[in-house]
Enzyme design. Sequence first.
Site, short mmCIF file in Angstrom:
data_model
loop_
_atom_site.label_atom_id
_atom_site.label_comp_id
_atom_site.label_asym_id
_atom_site.label_seq_id
_atom_site.Cartn_x
_atom_site.Cartn_y
_atom_site.Cartn_z
N HIS A 141 0.86 -1.19 0.00
CA HIS A 141 0.00 0.00 0.00
C HIS A 141 0.90 1.24 0.00
CE1 HIS A 141 -3.56 -2.13 2.24
NE2 HIS A 141 -3.92 -1.93 0.99
N CYS A 197 -1.97 2.58 9.36
CA CYS A 197 -2.98 1.60 8.93
C CYS A 197 -4.17 1.52 9.89
CB CYS A 197 -2.37 0.20 8.85
SG CYS A 197 -1.04 0.05 7.70
N1 ARG Z 1 -3.48 -7.38 7.18
C1 ARG Z 1 -3.97 -6.22 6.52
C2 ARG Z 1 -4.04 -6.47 5.01
O1 ARG Z 1 -3.17 -7.09 4.48
C3 ARG Z 1 -3.10 -5.04 6.81
C4 ARG Z 1 -3.59 -3.77 6.21
C5 ARG Z 1 -2.71 -2.61 6.45
N2 ARG Z 1 -3.32 -1.41 6.03
C6 ARG Z 1 -2.69 -0.37 5.43
N3 ARG Z 1 -3.34 0.74 5.28
N4 ARG Z 1 -1.48 -0.47 4.93
O2 ARG Z 1 -4.95 -6.07 4.35
#
Ligand code: ARG
Length: 266
Positions: free
Chosen positions: A165, A260
Site C-alpha cells: 500500500h 494503517c
Molecule cells: N493485514 C492487513 C491487510 O493485508 C493489513 C492492512 C494494512 N493497512 C494499510 N493501510 N497499509 O490487508
Amino acid sequence: MQNTSVLMSSPEYFRIEYSINPWMIEGVEINLELAKDQWGGLKSTIEKCGAEVNVIPGNTVYPDLVFTANSGIIKDKSVLISNFKYQERQGEEVIYENWFRKNGYDVARIPSEHKFEGRGDAFVYGEYLIGSYGIRSDKEALLFIADHFQLIPKIAKLVDEKFYHLDTCFQQLPTKNNDAIFYPPAFEDQSLSEFSDLFNLIPIHEDDANQLACNAVVINESVIFPSENIEIIETVAQLGCNIEISNVSEFMKSGGACQCLVITLQ
Ligand code: ARG
C-alpha cells in the site's frame, strides 16, 4: 483546540487467520492483551496530539477491520468506500458503509470491478489525488475517484509485495516545505517523479522501511512513528516536527503499523 478528527476500529477481534501480504504468517499468535494495550497507546497519543478519536466497534468475523485506513477515501463529508482485493476483507465494506452513512456522510461506491483499498493507497491533497496502484488497488479505481471528486490524479505504481500500500512506503510530513519520506525500491519509478513537483522527497533506508517508518500517523505538527529505532526520525525532528513513538509490534505481524490503524475524518 481540537480541529482534527480520526476514526479507529477497536482491536478485540484482531488475529492472524489468513495471509494476504508477506508480513502475515499463518499460525503466528497475536498477544491480544498486548495488542489492545498498543492500540490504546496509539489512541491516547493521537488524542494527546490534539485529535478527537471516533471508534467503530470490531467484528468477530473480520480480524483486519482494525486497519481502518482501508475503509475508503474521504473528501469533506463524502466518502467512496473501498473494494477490497481479497475476499477475506470484502465483508468489511458494508460495515464501513453503514458507519459513514450513520455519521452523516454522503456515501458512494466505485464500480466493483475496480479494486481499491482506501487511505492505504490514496489521499486527497489540496486539488490533487495522491495514489498508488499495482498491488492492492487498480489504476482505474484511482482515475474514477479523481473524476468523482474533481481532483487531479498524481499516481505511482508499486512493485514490491512487501510494500503493498502507498502508506507502507510514503508519508507526507507536516512541514511548510511539503517534505515527504518514501522508500524508493517500493516504486516502479524509484525517483517518484510523479510526486516530485508537489513534495520535497526524502528517501529512507531499507532498515527503516522494514520497520514501516512511513506508516507514521501525522496529527497537526506531530508525527507518530511505530518504533524509536528508526533512523529517519532525527531528520524529521530537525525539520521541526514533534516526534511521538507508539509501538504497535503486534499489528506489524499483520503488515500494518500506526497509519494503517487510523483514517483522518477532518
Ligand atoms: N493485514 C492487513 C491487510 O493485508 C493489513 C492492512 C494494512 N493497512 C494499510 N493501510 N497499509 O490487508
